[in-house]
Enzyme design. Structure first.
Site, short mmCIF file in Angstrom:
data_model
loop_
_atom_site.label_atom_id
_atom_site.label_comp_id
_atom_site.label_asym_id
_atom_site.label_seq_id
_atom_site.Cartn_x
_atom_site.Cartn_y
_atom_site.Cartn_z
N LYS A 1 0.63 -1.33 0.68
CA LYS A 1 -0.04 0.17 0.34
C LYS A 1 0.51 1.18 0.00
O LYS A 1 2.08 1.12 0.33
CB LYS A 1 -0.95 0.10 0.54
CG LYS A 1 -1.92 -0.85 1.73
CD LYS A 1 -3.46 -0.39 2.36
CE LYS A 1 -4.30 -1.71 1.63
NZ LYS A 1 -5.61 -2.02 2.17
N ARG B 1 -3.78 -10.38 4.53
CA ARG B 1 -3.99 -10.20 3.73
C ARG B 1 -2.88 -10.06 2.27
O ARG B 1 -2.29 -8.46 2.84
CB ARG B 1 -5.71 -9.10 2.57
CG ARG B 1 -6.25 -9.79 1.45
CD ARG B 1 -6.81 -8.33 1.09
NE ARG B 1 -7.56 -8.07 -0.05
CZ ARG B 1 -6.83 -7.83 -0.61
NH1 ARG B 1 -6.05 -6.65 -0.38
NH2 ARG B 1 -7.71 -7.41 -2.17
N1 LIG Z 1 -10.41 -6.75 4.35
C1 LIG Z 1 -9.29 -5.98 3.00
N2 LIG Z 1 -9.72 -6.24 1.87
C2 LIG Z 1 -8.68 -5.42 0.79
N3 LIG Z 1 -9.51 -4.99 -0.41
C3 LIG Z 1 -8.79 -4.43 -0.97
C4 LIG Z 1 -7.43 -3.66 -0.96
C5 LIG Z 1 -6.70 -2.94 -1.33
O1 LIG Z 1 -6.09 -3.55 -1.73
P1 LIG Z 1 -5.24 -4.22 -3.20
O2 LIG Z 1 -5.99 -2.91 -4.52
O3 LIG Z 1 -4.28 -4.46 -3.45
O4 LIG Z 1 -6.61 -5.72 -3.26
N4 LIG Z 1 -7.37 -3.66 0.60
C6 LIG Z 1 -8.02 -4.67 1.64
C7 LIG Z 1 -8.08 -4.25 3.31
O5 LIG Z 1 -6.72 -3.66 3.73
N5 LIG Z 1 -8.48 -5.14 3.79
#
Ligand SMILES: Nc1nc2ncc(COP(=O)(O)O)nc2c(=O)[nH]1
Length: 296
Positions: A228, A272
């Protein structure tokens, strides 16, 4: 950490709760525009193979998403989101994978569960779609309620807090109350601080440093720091990287693994991540270190 919220039962995931260790959730973004891996696995076959690769690298479960949540990203239609995620979820579930669907739409969550998803990962915590709580209650699946204040087109303007830790805790507590009132069982819910969602760089570190504030709500906590922007700012000026701009997403995996270790040591239920192997090793280090400490 017996008695710790990390060890609390998570409905529908018998093999993945009470394990006493931090789990690794591998990210499978079936999107053309996700901030760090957009487009790489946009075709179903590629998405399925990537999910299998993440499992082979040590991921315990997979999070399949069809709509980028990157700040400023445009929304996709329900039909397009379904087209992207349902085939991949079905194929991965058929392979025996534990699959989560990353969606804010109740209709997509419903179809994903029918296709074999065993967890709904809702970055809006139910705020984006009032029907979500009912789908989660009716299906009985595990549900990640993340802290969120608005869609990608507005989220960066909503990052005013008196005390970010207390405010996120209290806002998630309010979401939990709404979910329970809608018939969701406490055992279904996992909480998530929503790193990077209406939280500029410096606001994310107190949330990580005080995961205990979320654990005080009595539910397992998922941490999603992988690649991030706040990590990019931290790493600006690292050897070989310019000092006046954030480190690029693909240069953030080592820092992500460090957070995975620290989050595991702090009792996170799962992390995650995009790079599964690094974090799978990191949480094993943390668990060995913590266990030795407990052994005295
Ligand atoms: N539960 C949860 N879900 C998420 N989904 C997408 C992203 C954004 O990241 P990406 O675009 O790399 O998937 N961050 C989260 C998060 O911090 N927590």
């Amino acid at each position: 950490m017996s008695g710790h919220p990390r060890d609390a039962e998570v409905a529908g995931l018998p093999g993945l709760s009470g394990t006493g260790r931090c789990l690794v959730m591998g990210v499978v973004n079936i999107t053309p525009d996700s901030f760090s891996d957009g487009g790489e696995w946009f075709e179903p076959e590629a998405g399925v193979q990537h999910g299998l690769d993440l499992l082979a690298e040590g991921a315990d479960l997979l999070d399949v998403g069809g709509e980028s949540t990157r700040p400023g990203s445009a929304r996709v239609s329900e039909d397009e989101e379904l087209r992207r995620v349902i085939p991949v979820i079905g194929r991965l579930a058929a392979h025996g994978a534990v699959v989560s669907v990353d969606t804010t739409r109740a209709s997509v969550a419903q179809r994903a569960v029918e296709a074999g998803a065993r967890l709904v990962n809702d970055v809006s915590g139910g705020l984006a779609d009032p029907r979500m709580a009912h789908v989660v209650a009716d299906t009985g699946v595990a549900y990640v309620a993340m802290h969120w204040r608005g869609h990608a087109d507005v989220m960066d303007g909503l990052e005013v807090y008196d005390d970010v830790v207390a405010d996120v805790r209290d806002e998630l507590s309010a979401r939990l109350d709404v979910l329970l009132a809608a018939g969701v069982d406490q055992k279904q819910v996992v909480l998530d601080p929503g790193l990077g969602f209406s939280k500029a760089g410096a606001l994310n570190w107190p949330l990580l440093a005080h995961l205990d504030a979320l654990h005080s709500l009595g539910r397992p906590v998922l941490v999603g720091a992988s690649r991030k922007r706040f990590l990019g700012h931290l790493l600006a000026g690292s050897p070989g990287l310019p000092a006046d701009e954030p480190a690029p997403p693909l240069a953030r995996d080592d820092a992500t693994a460090a957070i995975s270790a620290l989050a595991a040591a702090a009792g996170a239920w799962a992390v995650r991540v995009h790079a599964a192997r690094a974090s799978a090793d990191a949480v094993r280090v943390a668990d060995a270190w913590t266990s030795a400490g407990l052994a005295g």
